[in-house]
Design a protein around this motif. Structure first.
Motif, mmCIF file in Angstrom:
data_model
loop_
_atom_site.group_PDB
_atom_site.id
_atom_site.type_symbol
_atom_site.label_atom_id
_atom_site.label_comp_id
_atom_site.label_asym_id
_atom_site.label_seq_id
_atom_site.Cartn_x
_atom_site.Cartn_y
_atom_site.Cartn_z
ATOM 1 N N PRO A 1 0.460 12.153 -8.829
ATOM 2 C CA PRO A 1 1.374 11.478 -7.874
ATOM 3 C C PRO A 1 0.551 10.345 -6.996
ATOM 4 C CG PRO A 1 1.893 13.703 -8.305
ATOM 5 C CD PRO A 1 0.519 13.414 -8.874
ATOM 6 N N ARG A 2 -0.310 10.848 -6.466
ATOM 7 C CA ARG A 2 -0.999 9.956 -5.337
ATOM 8 C C ARG A 2 -1.358 8.705 -6.089
ATOM 9 N NH1 ARG A 2 -3.619 12.199 -0.170
ATOM 10 N NH2 ARG A 2 -2.217 14.162 -0.110
ATOM 11 N N ASP A 3 -2.260 8.887 -7.257
ATOM 12 C CA ASP A 3 -2.646 7.516 -7.871
ATOM 13 C C ASP A 3 -1.431 6.555 -8.262
ATOM 14 O OD1 ASP A 3 -5.247 8.181 -8.087
ATOM 15 O OD2 ASP A 3 -4.929 9.272 -10.176
ATOM 16 N N ILE A 4 -0.249 7.152 -8.541
ATOM 17 C CA ILE A 4 0.845 6.308 -8.944
ATOM 18 C C ILE A 4 1.420 5.678 -7.619
ATOM 19 C CG2 ILE A 4 3.286 6.462 -9.870
ATOM 20 C CD1 ILE A 4 2.337 8.713 -11.695
ATOM 21 N N GLU A 5 1.537 6.318 -6.676
ATOM 22 C CA GLU A 5 1.836 5.838 -5.301
ATOM 23 C C GLU A 5 0.984 4.823 -4.950
ATOM 24 O OE1 GLU A 5 1.996 9.143 -3.008
ATOM 25 O OE2 GLU A 5 3.801 9.890 -3.487
ATOM 26 N N ALA A 6 -0.386 4.906 -5.107
ATOM 27 C CA ALA A 6 -1.481 3.809 -4.679
ATOM 28 C C ALA A 6 -1.241 2.609 -5.797
ATOM 29 C CB ALA A 6 -2.784 4.438 -5.021
ATOM 30 N N GLN A 7 -0.903 2.705 -6.856
ATOM 31 C CA GLN A 7 -0.827 1.679 -7.892
ATOM 32 C C GLN A 7 0.439 0.935 -7.518
ATOM 33 O OE1 GLN A 7 -2.975 0.486 -9.732
ATOM 34 N NE2 GLN A 7 -4.348 2.127 -8.910
ATOM 35 N N ALA A 8 1.524 1.837 -7.219
ATOM 36 C CA ALA A 8 2.879 0.968 -6.539
ATOM 37 C C ALA A 8 2.736 0.210 -5.314
ATOM 38 C CB ALA A 8 3.935 2.185 -6.496
ATOM 39 N N LEU A 9 1.850 0.786 -4.517
ATOM 40 C CA LEU A 9 1.427 0.173 -2.964
ATOM 41 C C LEU A 9 0.773 -1.240 -3.464
ATOM 42 C CD1 LEU A 9 0.780 3.091 -0.865
ATOM 43 C CD2 LEU A 9 2.724 1.255 -0.379
ATOM 44 N N LEU A 10 -0.181 -0.977 -4.363
ATOM 45 C CA LEU A 10 -1.144 -2.050 -4.621
ATOM 46 C C LEU A 10 -0.226 -3.218 -5.409
ATOM 47 C CD1 LEU A 10 -4.123 -0.533 -5.731
ATOM 48 C CD2 LEU A 10 -3.928 -1.846 -3.822
ATOM 49 N N ILE B 1 -3.164 2.006 2.727
ATOM 50 C CA ILE B 1 -2.361 3.282 2.502
ATOM 51 C C ILE B 1 -2.813 3.637 0.818
ATOM 52 C CG2 ILE B 1 -0.419 4.602 1.722
ATOM 53 C CD1 ILE B 1 -0.819 4.370 4.916
ATOM 54 N N ALA B 2 -2.885 2.735 0.162
ATOM 55 C CA ALA B 2 -3.324 2.873 -1.195
ATOM 56 C C ALA B 2 -4.617 3.293 -1.392
ATOM 57 C CB ALA B 2 -3.230 1.734 -2.247
ATOM 58 N N ALA B 3 -5.622 2.644 -0.661
ATOM 59 C CA ALA B 3 -7.041 3.139 -0.267
ATOM 60 C C ALA B 3 -7.239 4.671 -0.056
ATOM 61 C CB ALA B 3 -7.939 2.166 0.534
ATOM 62 N N GLY C 1 -8.546 7.820 -2.061
ATOM 63 C CA GLY C 1 -9.807 8.466 -1.582
ATOM 64 C C GLY C 1 -10.800 7.288 -1.403
ATOM 65 N N ARG C 2 -10.428 6.025 -1.041
ATOM 66 C CA ARG C 2 -11.360 5.144 -0.937
ATOM 67 C C ARG C 2 -11.216 4.744 0.627
ATOM 68 N NH1 ARG C 2 -8.564 2.508 -4.985
ATOM 69 N NH2 ARG C 2 -8.335 0.714 -3.402
#
Length: 123
Positions: free
Chosen positions: A19-28, A114-116, A120-121
């Motif tokens: 879910p975090r990856d999906i959220e990060a991709q949506a933010l990007l 926030i995406a980073a 975890g970056r």
């Protein structure tokens, strides 16, 4: 890559992404849309409203989730998400009323940062 192969890859990626990856991709994605508007500011306003609406909808989802009692995150984290989301949605609405290219950068930076963090970056 063929269309069928790319669709299969996208389906597989959705199944294994957290879910975090999906959220990060949506933010990007939202940041990219806003960046495209900013980059092409003098050429056309096509996509401006759509980019702002996508960003507002995305942050509306985050705020709604943060306010849910069932959300397992600590209350302080949930409050921070809600506060950032309210700021982003307010700024997006203000930009729709009075478009200013300089103010877009703040929204882009928030989404990227926030995406980073979700990925975890460090930025």
């Amino acid at each position: 890559m063929s269309s069928a192969a790319s669709q299969a890859y996208a389906r597989t990626a959705q199944r294994i992404a957290s879910p975090r990856d999906i959220e990060a991709q949506a933010l990007l994605k939202a940041a990219r849309q806003l960046q495209d508007v900013m980059t092409n500011w003098d050429q056309t306003d096509a996509g401006f409203v759509e980019a702002l609406m996508f960003n507002r909808k995305l942050w509306s989802i985050f705020v709604t989730d943060a306010l849910r009692d069932e959300n397992p995150e600590q209350i302080s984290i949930r409050q921070n998400i809600a506060n950032i989301g309210i700021f982003v949605m307010t700024q997006s609405a203000a930009l729709q009323l009075k478009p200013e290219v300089e103010r877009l950068q703040t929204l882009i930076d928030i989404n990227r940062n926030i995406a980073a963090g979700l990925s975890g970056r460090a930025t």
